[in-house]
Design a protein around this motif. Structure first.
Motif, mmCIF file in Angstrom:
data_model
loop_
_atom_site.group_PDB
_atom_site.id
_atom_site.type_symbol
_atom_site.label_atom_id
_atom_site.label_comp_id
_atom_site.label_asym_id
_atom_site.label_seq_id
_atom_site.Cartn_x
_atom_site.Cartn_y
_atom_site.Cartn_z
ATOM 1 N N ALA A 28 -65.057 50.644 52.013
ATOM 2 C CA ALA A 28 -65.198 49.215 51.702
ATOM 3 C C ALA A 28 -65.042 48.959 50.203
ATOM 4 C CB ALA A 28 -66.542 48.694 52.199
ATOM 5 N N GLN A 29 -65.617 49.819 49.386
ATOM 6 C CA GLN A 29 -65.498 49.649 47.938
ATOM 7 C C GLN A 29 -64.049 49.803 47.480
ATOM 8 O OE1 GLN A 29 -68.423 52.683 47.020
ATOM 9 N NE2 GLN A 29 -69.823 51.153 46.154
ATOM 10 N N LEU A 30 -63.372 50.842 47.976
ATOM 11 C CA LEU A 30 -61.978 51.026 47.610
ATOM 12 C C LEU A 30 -61.133 49.852 48.097
ATOM 13 C CD1 LEU A 30 -59.684 52.663 46.376
ATOM 14 C CD2 LEU A 30 -59.516 53.912 48.544
ATOM 15 N N ALA A 31 -61.390 49.401 49.308
ATOM 16 C CA ALA A 31 -60.644 48.263 49.860
ATOM 17 C C ALA A 31 -60.787 47.037 48.970
ATOM 18 C CB ALA A 31 -61.133 47.956 51.273
ATOM 19 N N GLU A 32 -61.989 46.773 48.524
ATOM 20 C CA GLU A 32 -62.224 45.616 47.649
ATOM 21 C C GLU A 32 -61.498 45.793 46.315
ATOM 22 O OE1 GLU A 32 -65.914 43.346 45.441
ATOM 23 O OE2 GLU A 32 -66.300 44.371 47.351
ATOM 24 N N MET A 33 -61.518 46.999 45.788
ATOM 25 C CA MET A 33 -60.891 47.258 44.488
ATOM 26 C C MET A 33 -59.372 47.073 44.523
ATOM 27 S SD MET A 33 -63.110 50.607 43.449
ATOM 28 C CE MET A 33 -62.762 50.727 41.705
ATOM 29 N N VAL A 34 -58.745 47.372 45.671
ATOM 30 C CA VAL A 34 -57.287 47.263 45.757
ATOM 31 C C VAL A 34 -56.820 46.030 46.529
ATOM 32 C CG1 VAL A 34 -56.925 49.740 45.453
ATOM 33 C CG2 VAL A 34 -57.081 48.792 47.771
ATOM 34 N N GLY A 35 -57.766 45.241 47.049
ATOM 35 C CA GLY A 35 -57.412 43.979 47.689
ATOM 36 C C GLY A 35 -56.879 44.085 49.106
ATOM 37 N N VAL A 36 -57.431 45.021 49.885
ATOM 38 C CA VAL A 36 -57.067 45.126 51.303
ATOM 39 C C VAL A 36 -58.354 45.184 52.113
ATOM 40 C CG1 VAL A 36 -54.876 46.311 50.855
ATOM 41 C CG2 VAL A 36 -56.939 47.674 51.268
ATOM 42 N N ASN A 37 -58.229 45.173 53.449
ATOM 43 C CA ASN A 37 -59.445 45.281 54.253
ATOM 44 C C ASN A 37 -59.785 46.748 54.500
ATOM 45 O OD1 ASN A 37 -58.130 46.177 56.717
ATOM 46 N ND2 ASN A 37 -57.454 44.068 57.005
ATOM 47 N N VAL A 38 -60.996 46.986 54.892
ATOM 48 C CA VAL A 38 -61.507 48.348 55.047
ATOM 49 C C VAL A 38 -60.723 49.119 56.114
ATOM 50 C CG1 VAL A 38 -63.360 47.762 56.676
ATOM 51 C CG2 VAL A 38 -63.614 49.724 55.164
#
Length: 101
Positions: A28-38
């Motif tokens: 979830a954190q990586l998804a938020e950082m790169v602008g995609v869903n989990v």
């Protein structure tokens, strides 16, 4: 339609899961950082989907690594094997000593 003939897709391997775990990031954190869903991060890690070039660059920016360190057309070996590989015999410290041991 593009004039380029489209054949079977070549695989794209990645180290996203390893790098994410190393940095103690959740999907979830990586998804938020790169602008995609989990779910997209999970699909990338499993190799179910391949990233766009833009997404690949955003992922690499998070890890501060070049694309080749995160993505490859060939399977990655263990990082420890790459980092701690034994030098070739001509690279060994004794080879500069004129055969002395």
């Amino acid at each position: 339609m593009s004039p380029v003939r489209r054949g079977d897709k070549l695989p794209i391997y990645n180290r996203i899961g390893v790098l994410r775990a190393e940095r103690k990031l959740t999907r979830a954190q990586l998804a938020e950082m790169v602008g995609v869903n989990v779910q997209s991060v999970g699909a990338l890690e499993r190799g179910d989907n391949y990233p766009s070039l833009d997404l690949a660059f955003r992922i690499c920016a998070v890890f501060d690594l070049p694309v080749e360190a995160v993505f490859s057309r060939t399977e990655f070996g263990a990082m420890s094997a790459e980092l701690y590989r034994r030098p070739d015999s001509h690279d060994s410290p004794t080879s500069d000593l004129g055969g002395a041991r």
